[in-house]
Scaffold this motif. Structure first.
Motif, PDB file in Angstrom:
ATOM      1  N   PRO A 129     -11.544   3.479   0.969  1.00  0.00           N
ATOM      2  CA  PRO A 129     -10.298   4.223   0.658  1.00  0.00           C
ATOM      3  C   PRO A 129      -9.452   3.663   1.881  1.00  0.00           C
ATOM      4  O   PRO A 129      -9.742   3.646   3.087  1.00  0.00           O
ATOM      5  N   ILE A 130      -8.255   3.421   1.292  1.00  0.00           N
ATOM      6  CA  ILE A 130      -7.141   3.257   2.223  1.00  0.00           C
ATOM      7  C   ILE A 130      -6.427   4.626   2.861  1.00  0.00           C
ATOM      8  O   ILE A 130      -5.730   4.702   3.460  1.00  0.00           O
TER       9      ILE A 130
ATOM     10  N   ARG B 187       2.387   6.224  -2.293  1.00  0.00           N
ATOM     11  CA  ARG B 187       3.443   7.429  -3.039  1.00  0.00           C
ATOM     12  C   ARG B 187       3.175   7.530  -4.555  1.00  0.00           C
ATOM     13  O   ARG B 187       3.348   8.701  -4.772  1.00  0.00           O
ATOM     14  N   TYR B 188       2.609   6.648  -5.279  1.00  0.00           N
ATOM     15  CA  TYR B 188       2.271   6.886  -6.410  1.00  0.00           C
ATOM     16  C   TYR B 188       0.917   7.935  -6.591  1.00  0.00           C
ATOM     17  O   TYR B 188       1.047   8.811  -7.384  1.00  0.00           O
TER      18      TYR B 188
ATOM     19  N   PRO C 232       0.753  -1.228  -0.011  1.00  0.00           N
ATOM     20  CA  PRO C 232      -0.064  -0.024   0.079  1.00  0.00           C
ATOM     21  C   PRO C 232       0.990   1.253   0.107  1.00  0.00           C
ATOM     22  O   PRO C 232       0.320   2.369  -0.541  1.00  0.00           O
ATOM     23  N   ASP C 233       2.096   1.373   0.661  1.00  0.00           N
ATOM     24  CA  ASP C 233       2.921   2.252   0.697  1.00  0.00           C
ATOM     25  C   ASP C 233       3.277   2.898  -0.852  1.00  0.00           C
ATOM     26  O   ASP C 233       3.440   4.121  -1.046  1.00  0.00           O
TER      27      ASP C 233
ATOM     28  N   ARG D 262      -9.288  16.601  -3.645  1.00  0.00           N
ATOM     29  CA  ARG D 262      -8.852  15.429  -2.985  1.00  0.00           C
ATOM     30  C   ARG D 262      -8.794  14.072  -3.623  1.00  0.00           C
ATOM     31  O   ARG D 262      -9.538  14.124  -4.465  1.00  0.00           O
ATOM     32  N   LEU D 263      -7.764  13.405  -3.357  1.00  0.00           N
ATOM     33  CA  LEU D 263      -7.633  12.118  -4.170  1.00  0.00           C
ATOM     34  C   LEU D 263      -7.634  11.011  -3.024  1.00  0.00           C
ATOM     35  O   LEU D 263      -6.958  10.877  -2.154  1.00  0.00           O
ATOM     36  N   ASP D 264      -8.652   9.992  -3.464  1.00  0.00           N
ATOM     37  CA  ASP D 264      -8.932   8.742  -2.390  1.00  0.00           C
ATOM     38  C   ASP D 264      -8.071   7.577  -3.302  1.00  0.00           C
ATOM     39  O   ASP D 264      -8.399   7.322  -4.442  1.00  0.00           O
ATOM     40  N   VAL D 265      -7.507   6.656  -2.496  1.00  0.00           N
ATOM     41  CA  VAL D 265      -7.023   5.603  -2.950  1.00  0.00           C
ATOM     42  C   VAL D 265      -7.671   4.254  -2.551  1.00  0.00           C
ATOM     43  O   VAL D 265      -7.776   4.246  -1.201  1.00  0.00           O
TER      44      VAL D 265
END
Lengths: 260, 134
Positions: free
Chosen positions: B62-63, B31-32, B26-27, B52-55
């Motif tokens: 979202p994480i 970072r990406y 996930p890290d 805002r950007l959600d991953v």
């Protein structure tokens, strides 16, 4: 080595030949004697997307005059990244610098949008250039406009945001292929802009959400050209004007008038 | 390897990279995502500060959420308290935009429903989305 160059007087239907090359504005702008020198060696080829015309550091072996496709010039970095510095469509040619003698390419030239191209071998082109002052003048003027475009691109990459640069590239692609449908994958667009693929996806979706374009499986359709021009940076207009001054009868003077 | 997708919230709806990218950890995805945020806001920091950007990992919740203001380099000169204040205002600005956008959509939908009930022409879709929601 001596090449057999046909004399202009042997040309039977010069008007027909000029019309034949109307698909490429640089060839179409050449006077009849100059086109007669090139004509016997020009051949038409269809190249798909992704074909490498020549790599950085390679000897330029052919000159490409796009008719319906587009070629992009990339600078490659040490870690393998590629940034597009220029693109050439029906308004110009790739590899014309070899008209002054054998030379190496500084950039990697890749067919960005597949299509139809006029091609001539570099030695033949050099011979034709050595025999035609008009051809030499046109090449000089065209290289000058390419140089100006590269400088404009450098400024654009430094100061403009990704969205307006994406809009500019899409407009340029549409202009240079003569179609509002641009066949480009997001990966290719990302390489063009020097950003990640996700960034291009999100930017394209933003434009799609506003009804400016439609994106589907590598096919981008411009729905609202005026809105897209409004979103593009002013470099689009500058480069568009530059490409129109590359091919008149007295090119160098025209570029000077453009700058005024 | 897990598939990570990204959703951008700009106050006027959402856009999503559904294709996603595969990462082993996930890290790496975070970072990406931060790099993507930098690319999206470069040279238009003020305009995108409220975004805002959600991953997302494998389609689950979202994480990670990355408010653009939190990594905006043009705010680096601010003292921490002031920066926190700017970040908070940016967040509220986006929420206000979302509320206005939702209100606008409701007005459009109401007009369309009234027109349809009267048998008159109505705006069926806007930017590819149905005006009358299911």
């Amino acid at each position: 080595m001596v090449w057999s160059i046909p004399m202009v007087s042997r040309l039977e239907h010069p008007t027909k030949i000029l019309n034949k090359y109307a698909g490429n504005r640089l060839l179409a702008a050449l006077p009849e004697p100059a086109i007669a020198l090139l004509e016997p060696d020009l051949r038409q080829v269809t190249l798909p997307q992704g074909v490498v015309c020549f790599g950085a550091g390679d000897a330029i072996d052919q000159v490409y005059f796009p008719r319906t496709g587009m070629i992009s010039l990339f600078v490659t970095t040490g870690d393998g990244d590629m940034i597009q510095t220029s693109s050439v469509g029906c308004e110009g040619a790739v590899g014309v610098q070899c008209g002054n003698g054998p030379c190496l390419s500084f950039t990697r030239a890749i067919v960005q949008i597949g299509g139809n191209f006029w091609v001539i071998s570099a030695p033949r082109f050099e011979v034709a250039t050595s025999r035609s002052a008009e051809l030499r003048e046109l090449i000089f003027a065209y290289i000058e406009t390419l140089w100006a475009e590269a400088q404009q691109n450098a400024a654009c990459n430094a100061i403009h945001d990704g969205s307006s640069r994406l809009c500019r590239w899409l407009l340029q692609c549409a202009d240079r292929t003569g179609s509002d449908q641009v066949l480009l994958t997001q990966e290719f667009l990302a390489e063009m802009l020097g950003v990640r693929r996700t960034t291009v996806t999100l930017l394209a979706q933003e434009l799609q959400k506003r009804g400016i374009l439609r994106y589907s499986r590598g096919r981008i359709t411009i729905l609202d050209r005026a809105a897209l021009e409004g979103c593009a940076c002013d470099c689009y207009e500058v480069i568009r004007k530059l490409s129109t001054v590359a091919v008149p009868q007295s090119p160098a003077r025209s570029l000077a008038s453009f700058l005024r | 390897m897990a598939a990570y997708t990204f959703r951008l919230l700009d106050g006027c709806g959402e856009v999503e990279d559904e294709t996603g990218v595969n990462f082993g950890h996930p890290d790496h995805a975070i970072r990406y995502a931060r790099d993507v945020v930098h690319e999206l806001m470069r040279n238009r920091e003020l305009e995108t500060r409220s975004w805002r950007l959600d991953v997302y990992e494998n389609g689950d919740g979202p994480i990670c959420t990355i408010p653009f203001a939190s990594i905006d380099p043009t705010l680096d000169h601010l003292i921490p308290n002031l920066r926190t204040m700017v970040e908070g205002i940016s967040e509220r600005q986006r929420l206000l935009k979302e509320a206005l956008h939702a209100a606008d959509a409701t007005v459009q939908e109401s007009r369309a429903l009234v027109a349809r009930s009267r048998g008159k022409p109505y705006l069926a879709s806007r930017f590819g989305r149905s005006t009358i929601r299911d």
